[in-house]
Design an enzyme around this catalytic site. Sequence first.
Site, PDB file in Angstrom:
ATOM      1  CB  SER A  97      -0.918   0.010   1.228  1.00  0.00           C
ATOM      2  OG  SER A  97      -1.427   1.316   1.466  1.00  0.00           O
ATOM      3  CB  CYS A 123      -5.288   5.107  -3.462  1.00  0.00           C
ATOM      4  SG  CYS A 123      -5.138   3.308  -3.590  1.00  0.00           S
TER       5      CYS A 123
END
Length: 343
Positions: A91, A253
């Site tokens: 991530s 993101c």
Amino acid sequence: MSFDSSLDLLLVHCQGEIGKVITGGAPEIPGATILDKMNHINTVDDSLRRFVCFEPRAHVAQTVNLLLLPCRADADAGFIVLQPDRAHPMSGSNAICVVTALLESGRVPITGPETIVRLDTAAGLIVARARCGNGRCLSVSLDNVPAFAVALDAPVRTTAFGTIRADIAFGGVFYALVDAAQVGLTIAPENARALAEAGIAIKADLRGQIPVSHPEMPGLDDIAYVMFREFLEDGSIRTCTTLKPGRVDRSPCGTGSSANLACLHARGEVQIGDVRLSRSTIGGTFTAEAIGETTVGNFRAVLPRITGQAWIYGREELRLAPDDPFPEGFALSDTWGPQVGDL
């Protein structure tokens, strides 16, 4: 799961997305590589993940990162992304949180205005360039793993929206990228609940329609997230990644921005050296730069560099009493969303 007495965590957020970092007390996770360790959590024993990700010790809008010793000699630290649905390999926002935690806690020394931190992840080696000053980590640029498009404008049959088109791409995990207008929504704070429910429903609809499998990393064979996007007039992209059981990413993101960069590169709309700005639902920003090309199996891939900033806002100690009735936690649909029963 067993640990001596408690877990120590640093509380960190990246552009509003909470990415706590376990810095002490965690049990040993079996496995020769970080990928092996992640697969162990997902297939053998996920009690630590449940303990730190569910109520009463957590809430839906957060991630917990398990800090580990690296399994490869060229890395400074390893980490695994723990979320309510499973452990994930990578991530961007959480890697930025981990680098910030390592540097500002002194676990990795700050060596100058730019300090290099190498992270061992289940998706591969991540090289982070941290801009530092006065003992602070002011920004982090992640040289992410190669990102590649699997399918462009793939038809997806959905129960709520008919047949829509999605780009399927890998940016550290697999994504389905969907233009938000296809579900009749704009990416805005007041639409977060509707976007979350639409994204989770589309993820369920995707099951069995578009198979994915990373050609070099066993176990990475699932479309992890649906990311909605809007292409803005100034050339930036507004993003909204949806996460099980039903929420949206507060950050722009990093892995999703990498996947989107791969799709733009596959279409010829991004060249090496180009930079795109990703904007989150709440206005946070990452930059996504194409710094090179490579191949992954039979896929043409781009090398993304994602830049953002994180902030440490506190510390936490979690304890487990032997008579605690909720050692693996719980989740309720009132706040966790419509698919809480799938966890």
